[in-house]
Design an enzyme around this catalytic site. Structure first.
Site, PDB file in Angstrom:
ATOM      1  N   PRO A   9       0.792  -1.228   0.000  1.00 59.58           N
ATOM      2  CG  PRO A   9      -0.147  -1.116   2.124  1.00 59.58           C
ATOM      3  CD  PRO A   9       0.516  -2.070   1.169  1.00 59.58           C
ATOM      4  CG  ASN A  10      -0.353   4.363   1.178  1.00 61.78           C
ATOM      5  OD1 ASN A  10      -1.295   4.886   0.590  1.00 61.78           O
ATOM      6  ND2 ASN A  10      -0.472   3.853   2.393  1.00 61.78           N
ATOM      7  NE  ARG A  17       2.284  13.470   0.667  1.00 62.79           N
ATOM      8  CZ  ARG A  17       1.860  12.542   1.553  1.00 62.79           C
ATOM      9  NH1 ARG A  17       1.137  11.524   1.184  1.00 62.79           N
ATOM     10  NH2 ARG A  17       2.176  12.653   2.829  1.00 62.79           N
ATOM     11  CE1 TYR A  22       9.080   5.079   3.168  1.00 63.62           C
ATOM     12  CE2 TYR A  22       7.635   6.986   2.970  1.00 63.62           C
ATOM     13  CZ  TYR A  22       7.994   5.829   3.615  1.00 63.62           C
ATOM     14  OH  TYR A  22       7.300   5.401   4.697  1.00 63.62           O
ATOM     15  CG  ASN A  74       8.387  -2.044   0.416  1.00 61.24           C
ATOM     16  OD1 ASN A  74       7.756  -2.150   1.468  1.00 61.24           O
ATOM     17  ND2 ASN A  74       9.060  -0.948   0.114  1.00 61.24           N
ATOM     18  CB  ALA A  77       1.389   0.304   6.385  1.00 60.24           C
ATOM     19  CD  GLU A  98       9.718  -7.639   6.016  1.00 58.18           C
ATOM     20  OE1 GLU A  98       9.279  -8.736   6.418  1.00 58.18           O
ATOM     21  OE2 GLU A  98       9.889  -6.664   6.764  1.00 58.18           O
ATOM     22  CG  HIS A 100      10.807  -2.525   4.987  1.00 51.46           C
ATOM     23  ND1 HIS A 100       9.471  -2.365   4.752  1.00 51.46           N
ATOM     24  CD2 HIS A 100      10.953  -3.708   5.618  1.00 51.46           C
ATOM     25  CE1 HIS A 100       8.828  -3.409   5.241  1.00 51.46           C
ATOM     26  NE2 HIS A 100       9.704  -4.245   5.766  1.00 51.46           N
ATOM     27  NE  ARG A 107       9.917   5.934   8.877  1.00 47.79           N
ATOM     28  CZ  ARG A 107       9.013   5.810   7.899  1.00 47.79           C
ATOM     29  NH1 ARG A 107       9.151   4.832   7.010  1.00 47.79           N
ATOM     30  NH2 ARG A 107       8.014   6.656   7.807  1.00 47.79           N
TER      31      ARG A 107
HETATM   32  O1  CA2 Z   1      10.402   1.833   4.097  1.00 48.40           O
HETATM   33  C1  CA2 Z   1       9.569   1.184   3.440  1.00 48.40           C
HETATM   34  O2  CA2 Z   1       9.788   0.743   2.333  1.00 48.40           O
HETATM   35  C2  CA2 Z   1       8.170   0.972   4.035  1.00 48.40           C
HETATM   36  O3  CA2 Z   1       7.734  -0.324   3.660  1.00 48.40           O
HETATM   37  C3  CA2 Z   1       7.284   2.029   3.413  1.00 48.40           C
HETATM   38  C4  CA2 Z   1       5.864   2.030   3.977  1.00 48.40           C
HETATM   39  C5  CA2 Z   1       5.882   2.072   5.503  1.00 48.40           C
HETATM   40  O4  CA2 Z   1       4.561   1.940   5.990  1.00 48.40           O
HETATM   41  C6  CA2 Z   1       6.753   0.983   6.097  1.00 48.40           C
HETATM   42  O5  CA2 Z   1       6.765   1.123   7.502  1.00 48.40           O
HETATM   43  C7  CA2 Z   1       8.168   1.059   5.559  1.00 48.40           C
HETATM   44  C8  CA2 Z   1       5.085   3.255   3.478  1.00 48.40           C
HETATM   45  C9  CA2 Z   1       5.031   3.368   1.999  1.00 48.40           C
HETATM   46  C10 CA2 Z   1       4.400   4.689   1.651  1.00 48.40           C
HETATM   47  O6  CA2 Z   1       5.175   5.249   0.629  1.00 48.40           O
HETATM   48  C11 CA2 Z   1       4.930   6.547   0.291  1.00 48.40           C
HETATM   49  C12 CA2 Z   1       5.863   7.148  -0.502  1.00 48.40           C
HETATM   50  C13 CA2 Z   1       5.703   8.443  -0.888  1.00 48.40           C
HETATM   51  C14 CA2 Z   1       4.582   9.147  -0.483  1.00 48.40           C
HETATM   52  C15 CA2 Z   1       3.633   8.538   0.299  1.00 48.40           C
HETATM   53  C16 CA2 Z   1       3.809   7.224   0.689  1.00 48.40           C
END
Ligand code: CA2
Length: 142
Positions: A9-10, A17, A22, A74, A77, A98, A100, A107
């Site tokens: 997700p996301n 963003r 990221y 990946n 969340a 896995e 990230h 974090r």
């Molecule tokens: O660090 C990672 O790759 C995560 O899997 C990213 C997830 C987060 O919930 C994990 O704890 C760690 C979030 C991905 C959301 O990505 C976005 C990127 C840009 C803008 C909004 C969201």
């Protein structure tokens, strides 16, 4: 060799963003780089993203049924919440790595736990999007 790269997700918002966490690359940039790497190894790469837990579970089952050799995952969340995804990984023979982008251990405390990692070959985190390349290489070079 067939490799599946799954994004949760996301992650479709990547590069659009929160670049301070990221980075600036989009999912399309990562896919292009991984396709190049897999071509060098004459491997086939299937790169997917979904915001839906059940869809990700279906794709994990499908990987088992279609002879995929490894999954780079990946889970976003869902890493921290999904017993369903954990059970799906536990229920297949296909090895899963896995990945990230951020260092989840640096974090918020709710990100420190991965429900999925105990069922995975390993976890790569905090190395930015290079983590995808490293996980893919692990499968390709084996
Ligand atoms: O660090 C990672 O790759 C995560 O899997 C990213 C997830 C987060 O919930 C994990 O704890 C760690 C979030 C991905 C959301 O990505 C976005 C990127 C840009 C803008 C909004 C969201």
């Amino acid at each position: 060799m067939k490799i599946l790269v799954l994004n949760g997700p996301n992650l479709n918002r990547l590069g659009k963003r929160e670049p301070e966490i990221y980075g600036k690359e989009t999912l399309e940039d990562i896919e292009a780089r991984l396709l190049k790497l897999s071509n060098e190894f004459n491997a086939s790469l299937d790169f997917r993203q979904s915001n839906h837990e059940g869809v990700l579970i279906d794709w994990i089952h499908e990987a088992e049924d279609t002879g995929v050799d490894g999954i780079v995952f990946n889970p976003g969340a869902y890493t921290h919440t999904s017993i369903g995804l954990r059970d799906a990984i536990a229920g297949i023979e296909v090895p899963v790595i896995e990945v990230h982008i951020s260092n989840i251990h640096k974090r918020e405390t709710f990100r420190h736990t991965s429900l999925l990692a105990p069922e995975c070959v390993g976890q790569i985190c905090g190395l930015g999007t290079l983590g995808y390349d490293l996980a893919l290489r692990k499968f390709l070079e084996n």
